[in-house]
Design a protein around this motif. Sequence first.
Motif, PDB file in Angstrom:
ATOM      1  N   LEU A 135      39.541  37.309  34.246  1.00 55.01           N
ATOM      2  CA  LEU A 135      38.503  38.243  34.396  1.00 55.01           C
ATOM      3  C   LEU A 135      37.448  37.890  33.421  1.00 55.01           C
ATOM      4  O   LEU A 135      37.655  37.631  32.227  1.00 55.01           O
ATOM      5  CB  LEU A 135      38.909  39.831  34.228  1.00 55.01           C
ATOM      6  CG  LEU A 135      39.988  40.293  35.218  1.00 55.01           C
ATOM      7  CD1 LEU A 135      40.350  41.620  34.805  1.00 55.01           C
ATOM      8  CD2 LEU A 135      39.414  40.562  36.547  1.00 55.01           C
ATOM      9  N   SER A 136      36.257  38.152  33.652  1.00 50.85           N
ATOM     10  CA  SER A 136      34.945  38.050  32.853  1.00 50.85           C
ATOM     11  C   SER A 136      35.076  39.046  31.832  1.00 50.85           C
ATOM     12  O   SER A 136      35.403  40.236  32.091  1.00 50.85           O
ATOM     13  CB  SER A 136      33.726  37.719  33.587  1.00 50.85           C
ATOM     14  OG  SER A 136      33.343  39.045  34.180  1.00 50.85           O
ATOM     15  N   VAL A 169      35.879  42.955  32.488  1.00 53.74           N
ATOM     16  CA  VAL A 169      36.675  43.883  31.794  1.00 53.74           C
ATOM     17  C   VAL A 169      36.110  45.073  31.143  1.00 53.74           C
ATOM     18  O   VAL A 169      36.526  46.244  31.244  1.00 53.74           O
ATOM     19  CB  VAL A 169      37.249  43.045  30.550  1.00 53.74           C
ATOM     20  CG1 VAL A 169      38.112  44.201  29.483  1.00 53.74           C
ATOM     21  CG2 VAL A 169      38.358  41.765  31.174  1.00 53.74           C
ATOM     22  N   LEU A 170      34.650  44.931  30.902  1.00 50.46           N
ATOM     23  CA  LEU A 170      33.946  46.064  30.174  1.00 50.46           C
ATOM     24  C   LEU A 170      34.043  47.235  31.590  1.00 50.46           C
ATOM     25  O   LEU A 170      34.001  48.317  31.118  1.00 50.46           O
ATOM     26  CB  LEU A 170      32.716  45.568  29.824  1.00 50.46           C
ATOM     27  CG  LEU A 170      31.650  46.480  29.368  1.00 50.46           C
ATOM     28  CD1 LEU A 170      32.285  47.397  28.019  1.00 50.46           C
ATOM     29  CD2 LEU A 170      30.078  46.139  29.046  1.00 50.46           C
TER      30      LEU A 170
END
Length: 134
Positions: free
Chosen positions: A3-4, A8-9
Amino acid sequence: MPLSPRSVLFIGLGGLAAVLVWAASVPDEIAVDKNCQPLGTAHVAALVHGGDFWQAQQRLLAAERDRLLALPAKLDLAKEAQEKERSALDAHLNRLSRGGAEQEERDQAAAQRYRAERLAWMLQCEAKARERMN
């Protein structure tokens, strides 16, 4: 595929938003402690909803109070029906153990004490909830 950081954010923010929505929802059960203060995540709901939270708590406390006040009448009816069935057995058990009636009296006194303490607490919290609604 990992995941980038941006994904994730967004996942983290979405999870945080879900937790906040859950914590801020008005509880559908009594959510105050012995000092009539919100319990746990109910603090968030009390802050977010203010009067609506306290109105819901007052309604729930009143319903529980009414249930407790009706309890002796319901118990009396149930006891009356059971007494007819248990009379012969009770006579036999009383002969075996003379302490049975004394224990029953102690149990009844403890139940009455619990009811009185719980009712006093509910009346106190209902009054505080009414104050906070205004």
